[in-house]
Write an enzyme that holds these catalytic residues in place. Structure first.
Site, PDB file in Angstrom:
ATOM      1  N   SER A   2     -11.378  -2.293  -1.512  1.00  0.00           N
ATOM      2  CA  SER A   2     -10.691  -3.387  -2.209  1.00  0.00           C
ATOM      3  C   SER A   2     -10.363  -2.961  -3.631  1.00  0.00           C
ATOM      4  O   SER A   2     -11.139  -2.222  -4.252  1.00  0.00           O
ATOM      5  CB  SER A   2     -11.614  -4.613  -2.248  1.00  0.00           C
ATOM      6  OG  SER A   2     -11.153  -5.537  -3.202  1.00  0.00           O
ATOM      7  N   GLN A  48      -6.353  -6.760   8.218  1.00  0.00           N
ATOM      8  CA  GLN A  48      -7.425  -7.576   8.797  1.00  0.00           C
ATOM      9  C   GLN A  48      -8.504  -7.861   7.745  1.00  0.00           C
ATOM     10  O   GLN A  48      -9.292  -8.781   7.882  1.00  0.00           O
ATOM     11  CB  GLN A  48      -8.014  -6.850  10.019  1.00  0.00           C
ATOM     12  CG  GLN A  48      -9.195  -7.519  10.682  1.00  0.00           C
ATOM     13  CD  GLN A  48      -8.887  -8.927  11.205  1.00  0.00           C
ATOM     14  OE1 GLN A  48      -7.741  -9.259  11.479  1.00  0.00           O
ATOM     15  NE2 GLN A  48      -9.915  -9.757  11.312  1.00  0.00           N
ATOM     16  N   ASP A  99      -8.137  -9.298   5.009  1.00  0.00           N
ATOM     17  CA  ASP A  99      -7.935 -10.698   4.623  1.00  0.00           C
ATOM     18  C   ASP A  99      -7.670 -11.499   5.908  1.00  0.00           C
ATOM     19  O   ASP A  99      -6.547 -11.915   6.179  1.00  0.00           O
ATOM     20  CB  ASP A  99      -6.771 -10.817   3.647  1.00  0.00           C
ATOM     21  CG  ASP A  99      -7.034 -10.074   2.347  1.00  0.00           C
ATOM     22  OD1 ASP A  99      -7.424 -10.715   1.371  1.00  0.00           O
ATOM     23  OD2 ASP A  99      -6.889  -8.830   2.326  1.00  0.00           O
ATOM     24  N   MET A 130      -0.501  -6.253  -3.974  1.00  0.00           N
ATOM     25  CA  MET A 130      -0.608  -6.534  -5.408  1.00  0.00           C
ATOM     26  C   MET A 130      -0.843  -5.231  -6.181  1.00  0.00           C
ATOM     27  O   MET A 130      -1.221  -5.258  -7.348  1.00  0.00           O
ATOM     28  CB  MET A 130      -1.743  -7.518  -5.675  1.00  0.00           C
ATOM     29  CG  MET A 130      -1.495  -8.876  -5.013  1.00  0.00           C
ATOM     30  SD  MET A 130      -2.330 -10.223  -5.837  1.00  0.00           S
ATOM     31  CE  MET A 130      -4.034  -9.784  -5.555  1.00  0.00           C
ATOM     32  N   GLY A 131      -0.635  -4.103  -5.509  1.00  0.00           N
ATOM     33  CA  GLY A 131      -0.750  -2.821  -6.198  1.00  0.00           C
ATOM     34  C   GLY A 131      -2.177  -2.367  -6.399  1.00  0.00           C
ATOM     35  O   GLY A 131      -3.100  -2.864  -5.769  1.00  0.00           O
ATOM     36  N   TYR A 132      -2.361  -1.400  -7.322  1.00  0.00           N
ATOM     37  CA  TYR A 132      -3.627  -0.682  -7.507  1.00  0.00           C
ATOM     38  C   TYR A 132      -4.025  -0.141  -6.136  1.00  0.00           C
ATOM     39  O   TYR A 132      -5.098  -0.432  -5.605  1.00  0.00           O
ATOM     40  CB  TYR A 132      -4.709  -1.576  -8.112  1.00  0.00           C
ATOM     41  CG  TYR A 132      -5.684  -0.778  -8.948  1.00  0.00           C
ATOM     42  CD1 TYR A 132      -5.254  -0.160 -10.127  1.00  0.00           C
ATOM     43  CD2 TYR A 132      -7.004  -0.609  -8.556  1.00  0.00           C
ATOM     44  CE1 TYR A 132      -6.130   0.593 -10.892  1.00  0.00           C
ATOM     45  CE2 TYR A 132      -7.883   0.158  -9.311  1.00  0.00           C
ATOM     46  CZ  TYR A 132      -7.433   0.749 -10.478  1.00  0.00           C
ATOM     47  OH  TYR A 132      -8.286   1.511 -11.234  1.00  0.00           O
ATOM     48  N   LEU A 133      -3.121   0.658  -5.597  1.00  0.00           N
ATOM     49  CA  LEU A 133      -3.178   1.054  -4.185  1.00  0.00           C
ATOM     50  C   LEU A 133      -4.436   1.847  -3.835  1.00  0.00           C
ATOM     51  O   LEU A 133      -4.933   2.628  -4.643  1.00  0.00           O
ATOM     52  CB  LEU A 133      -1.942   1.885  -3.835  1.00  0.00           C
ATOM     53  CG  LEU A 133      -0.596   1.168  -4.017  1.00  0.00           C
ATOM     54  CD1 LEU A 133       0.544   2.081  -3.576  1.00  0.00           C
ATOM     55  CD2 LEU A 133      -0.544  -0.146  -3.272  1.00  0.00           C
ATOM     56  N   HIS A 134      -4.909   1.603  -2.633  1.00  0.00           N
ATOM     57  CA  HIS A 134      -6.071   2.329  -2.102  1.00  0.00           C
ATOM     58  C   HIS A 134      -5.829   2.622  -0.625  1.00  0.00           C
ATOM     59  O   HIS A 134      -4.771   2.267  -0.085  1.00  0.00           O
ATOM     60  CB  HIS A 134      -7.350   1.529  -2.332  1.00  0.00           C
ATOM     61  CG  HIS A 134      -7.283   0.110  -1.839  1.00  0.00           C
ATOM     62  ND1 HIS A 134      -7.052  -0.222  -0.528  1.00  0.00           N
ATOM     63  CD2 HIS A 134      -7.398  -1.080  -2.495  1.00  0.00           C
ATOM     64  CE1 HIS A 134      -7.055  -1.527  -0.371  1.00  0.00           C
ATOM     65  NE2 HIS A 134      -7.241  -2.081  -1.556  1.00  0.00           N
ATOM     66  N   HIS A 193      -4.358  -0.167   1.625  1.00  0.00           N
ATOM     67  CA  HIS A 193      -2.903  -0.372   1.524  1.00  0.00           C
ATOM     68  C   HIS A 193      -2.153   0.742   2.259  1.00  0.00           C
ATOM     69  O   HIS A 193      -1.178   0.484   2.968  1.00  0.00           O
ATOM     70  CB  HIS A 193      -2.456  -0.351   0.057  1.00  0.00           C
ATOM     71  CG  HIS A 193      -3.044  -1.436  -0.793  1.00  0.00           C
ATOM     72  ND1 HIS A 193      -3.853  -1.181  -1.880  1.00  0.00           N
ATOM     73  CD2 HIS A 193      -2.933  -2.781  -0.729  1.00  0.00           C
ATOM     74  CE1 HIS A 193      -4.207  -2.321  -2.439  1.00  0.00           C
ATOM     75  NE2 HIS A 193      -3.670  -3.309  -1.770  1.00  0.00           N
TER      76      HIS A 193
HETATM   77  P1  AMP Z   1      -3.780  -6.898  -1.865  1.00  0.00           P
HETATM   78  O1  AMP Z   1      -3.087  -5.884  -2.684  1.00  0.00           O
HETATM   79  O2  AMP Z   1      -5.263  -6.946  -2.064  1.00  0.00           O
HETATM   80  O3  AMP Z   1      -3.126  -8.269  -1.930  1.00  0.00           O
HETATM   81  O4  AMP Z   1      -3.612  -6.445  -0.349  1.00  0.00           O
HETATM   82  C1  AMP Z   1      -2.358  -6.201   0.203  1.00  0.00           C
HETATM   83  C2  AMP Z   1      -2.481  -5.997   1.690  1.00  0.00           C
HETATM   84  O5  AMP Z   1      -3.400  -4.933   1.939  1.00  0.00           O
HETATM   85  C3  AMP Z   1      -3.060  -7.243   2.419  1.00  0.00           C
HETATM   86  O6  AMP Z   1      -2.383  -7.402   3.652  1.00  0.00           O
HETATM   87  C4  AMP Z   1      -4.502  -6.852   2.635  1.00  0.00           C
HETATM   88  O7  AMP Z   1      -5.090  -7.488   3.749  1.00  0.00           O
HETATM   89  C5  AMP Z   1      -4.381  -5.361   2.860  1.00  0.00           C
HETATM   90  N1  AMP Z   1      -5.674  -4.704   2.580  1.00  0.00           N
HETATM   91  C6  AMP Z   1      -6.395  -4.751   1.430  1.00  0.00           C
HETATM   92  N2  AMP Z   1      -7.554  -4.075   1.571  1.00  0.00           N
HETATM   93  C7  AMP Z   1      -7.579  -3.612   2.844  1.00  0.00           C
HETATM   94  C8  AMP Z   1      -8.516  -2.857   3.614  1.00  0.00           C
HETATM   95  N3  AMP Z   1      -9.679  -2.445   3.105  1.00  0.00           N
HETATM   96  N4  AMP Z   1      -8.202  -2.571   4.887  1.00  0.00           N
HETATM   97  C9  AMP Z   1      -7.022  -2.980   5.435  1.00  0.00           C
HETATM   98  N5  AMP Z   1      -6.106  -3.689   4.761  1.00  0.00           N
HETATM   99  C10 AMP Z   1      -6.372  -4.007   3.487  1.00  0.00           C
END
Ligand code: AMP
Length: 279
Positions: free
Chosen positions: A185, A148, A150, A30-34, A37
């Site tokens: 996150s 992992q 999620d 969903m972006g706002y990459l960290h 991601h």
């Molecule tokens: P999101 O943008 O939050 O929907 O996350 C996209 C993908 O990144 C999902 O598969 C999440 O499980 C993964 N993700 C988000 N935060 C982390 C993290 N701290 N460590 C590993 N994977 C993550």
């Protein structure tokens, strides 16, 4: 790095790659990459020829009272980080592109979406699974990677892949944490300094549980109540759930005599955070 905004464009791009025998790796976000991601990109990069990342804040996985409109977005920054980390294509559709006017279809995984996060977010997984199925049909990947972080989502997606016979290999990449242990996150950006400090109790309670198990405690109920005691000490934290389960099936475990997933969700101020550990 290429940016594709239209479904038709993405499909024909992937089709051409497949005809050339190239392997497509896919990282939905969903972006706002960290760093979380970017670690997914690193996991899938060596396993494929082309890495496609999608950036789409999916409206259907947010309930009306949740944070869809204020969810953090910064496409310019995301573009830079994605390119630096080795992404070849960003699929960046609009909501209108993904959900046409007369959109009616959902994909639903039963039972395992009604526990844990599904209890307080009853429509969440339907939104996630549906958009993931759509993205798989658009991007046509050979491999897709999920975090992992999620844990429940990972199990649910694997179930959907198996049940609906998607020909895609799913990889689950380890949970990435900040130096002090807080799970990375996009939603951490909502936390005030005070809340950020209190939020650490979530990780601390998981580490505490791990120690208890190593020291011989095998009652899930005892572990959960000791974790609750720790978490209740923090004023800004309101626990949603702690769940101890089989990591593969999410079946609840009462006596800990094998590998278990300990997962939790809590509101820190108004921000809902999740975390987990496998022991
Ligand atoms: P999101 O943008 O939050 O929907 O996350 C996209 C993908 O990144 C999902 O598969 C999440 O499980 C993964 N993700 C988000 N935060 C982390 C993290 N701290 N460590 C590993 N994977 C993550």
């Amino acid at each position: 790095m290429k940016i594709i905004r239209k479904i038709k464009g993405m499909r024909s791009f992937s089709e051409r790659l497949r005809l050339k025998g190239k392997k497509i790796g896919f990282v939905p976000t969903m972006g706002y990459l960290h760093q979380g991601h970017l670690s997914l990109v690193k996991s899938v990069r060596p396993l494929c020829d082309v890495v496609v990342m999608s950036i789409f804040v999916n409206p259907t996985q947010f309930a009306p009272d949740e944070d869809f409109t204020r969810y953090p977005r910064d496409f310019k920054r995301d573009k830079k980080l994605a390119e630096q980390s080795g992404v070849d294509v960003i699929f960046y559709p609009s909501s209108e592109e993904m959900y046409k006017k007369n959109y009616l279809t959902v994909v639903k995984v039963k039972r395992i979406t009604e526990i844990m996060c599904g209890k307080s977010r009853p429509t969440h997984f339907e939104g996630v699974i549906t958009v993931v199925a759509k993205l798989f049909n658009i991007v046509k990947p050979h491999i897709a990677v999920f975090g992992q972080k999620d844990a429940q989502q990972a199990v649910v997606i694997k179930k959907m892949i198996g049940d609906l016979n998607f020909d895609i290999k799913i990889i689950i990449s380890p949970l990435i944490r900040e130096k002090d242990g807080l799970a990375v996150s996009s939603r951490n950006s909502y936390l005030s300094d005070y809340e950020r400090k209190d939020a650490l109790v979530l990780y601390k309670s998981l580490i505490f549980a791990k120690k208890e198990i190593k020291n011989g405690e095998n009652s899930a109920r005892n572990i959960i109540s000791k974790m609750e005691e720790l978490i209740f000490q923090k004023k800004s934290v309101k626990l949603d759930y702690i769940y101890i389960a089989d990591p593969k099936t999410l079946e609840k475990v009462d006596i800990i005599d094998r590998r278990v997933l300990i997962a939790l969700a809590a509101y820190v101020g108004k921000t809902r955070l999740i975390d987990n550990i496998i022991v």
